[in-house]
Write a protein that holds these residues in place. Structure first.
Motif, PDB file in Angstrom:
ATOM      1  N   THR A 171       0.817  -1.214   0.000  1.00 41.52           N
ATOM      2  CA  THR A 171       0.000   0.000   0.000  1.00 41.52           C
ATOM      3  C   THR A 171       0.853   1.269   0.000  1.00 41.52           C
ATOM      4  N   SER A 172       2.080   1.186   0.507  1.00 37.40           N
ATOM      5  CA  SER A 172       2.978   2.342   0.583  1.00 37.40           C
ATOM      6  C   SER A 172       4.411   1.876   0.404  1.00 37.40           C
ATOM      7  N   ARG A 173       5.257   2.788  -0.080  1.00 37.95           N
ATOM      8  CA  ARG A 173       6.683   2.514  -0.251  1.00 37.95           C
ATOM      9  C   ARG A 173       7.496   3.663   0.329  1.00 37.95           C
ATOM     10  N   ALA A 174       8.651   3.342   0.879  1.00 34.12           N
ATOM     11  CA  ALA A 174       9.596   4.380   1.277  1.00 34.12           C
ATOM     12  C   ALA A 174      10.094   5.029  -0.015  1.00 34.12           C
ATOM     13  N   THR A 175       9.912   6.322  -0.115  1.00 36.19           N
ATOM     14  CA  THR A 175      10.219   7.048  -1.346  1.00 36.19           C
ATOM     15  C   THR A 175      11.085   8.261  -1.043  1.00 36.19           C
ATOM     16  N   GLN A 176      12.103   8.469  -1.850  1.00 41.87           N
ATOM     17  CA  GLN A 176      13.012   9.591  -1.668  1.00 41.87           C
ATOM     18  C   GLN A 176      12.264  10.908  -1.861  1.00 41.87           C
TER      19      GLN A 176
ATOM     20  N   TYR B 153      13.342  10.341   3.337  1.00 44.21           N
ATOM     21  CA  TYR B 153      12.480   9.285   2.823  1.00 44.21           C
ATOM     22  C   TYR B 153      11.199   9.296   3.613  1.00 44.21           C
ATOM     23  N   LYS B 154      10.093   9.137   2.912  1.00 44.47           N
ATOM     24  CA  LYS B 154       8.776   9.092   3.540  1.00 44.47           C
ATOM     25  C   LYS B 154       7.973   7.963   2.905  1.00 44.47           C
ATOM     26  N   MET B 155       7.029   7.437   3.665  1.00 41.77           N
ATOM     27  CA  MET B 155       6.138   6.430   3.106  1.00 41.77           C
ATOM     28  C   MET B 155       5.130   7.160   2.226  1.00 41.77           C
ATOM     29  N   ILE B 156       5.076   6.757   0.960  1.00 41.88           N
ATOM     30  CA  ILE B 156       4.167   7.350  -0.017  1.00 41.88           C
ATOM     31  C   ILE B 156       3.230   6.257  -0.496  1.00 41.88           C
ATOM     32  N   GLU B 157       1.940   6.551  -0.487  1.00 47.18           N
ATOM     33  CA  GLU B 157       0.926   5.596  -0.922  1.00 47.18           C
ATOM     34  C   GLU B 157       1.123   5.285  -2.399  1.00 47.18           C
ATOM     35  N   VAL B 158       1.032   4.002  -2.749  1.00 48.26           N
ATOM     36  CA  VAL B 158       1.169   3.605  -4.156  1.00 48.26           C
ATOM     37  C   VAL B 158      -0.211   3.557  -4.805  1.00 48.26           C
TER      38      VAL B 158
END
Length: 97
Positions: free
Chosen positions: A51-56, A90-95
């Motif tokens: 549901t979410s990924r660590a994203t730069q 880095y933050k968790m961003i919803e995919v």
């Protein structure tokens, strides 16, 4: 980008682009734990939806050396004393579903 995953304690986490591929891989992981009996780790095999990924985020490229002071800081107080080419967060961003 893959939206599904299987985790197996022996094989780690793998990602899949369809539910069918995920489910087939999960089945294979479960079978991997069957020898003369069931390996105790079989109940650690899990499958799910990402549901979410660590994203730069907040990428900031290293300024020219002429803009870094003797303490390794730029005019904003960012520390460039190492050999960093950039700094970021880095933050968790919803995919997307």
């Amino acid at each position: 980008m893959s939206n599904y995953f299987v985790y197996c304690p022996d094989c780690g986490m793998e990602e899949y682009d369809t539910i069918e591929k995920r489910d087939a891989a999960a089945h294979d992981c479960i079978q991997h734990h069957l020898n003369d009996g069931w390996d105790e780790a079989v109940d650690q095999v899990v499958a799910g939806v990402i549901t979410s990924r660590a994203t730069q985020t907040d990428l900031k490229k290293r300024p020219p050396d002429s803009e870094i002071d003797e303490n390794g800081e730029d005019e904003h107080g960012s520390d460039w004393s190492g050999d960093f080419e950039f700094i970021c967060d880095y933050k968790m961003i919803e995919v997307a579903a």
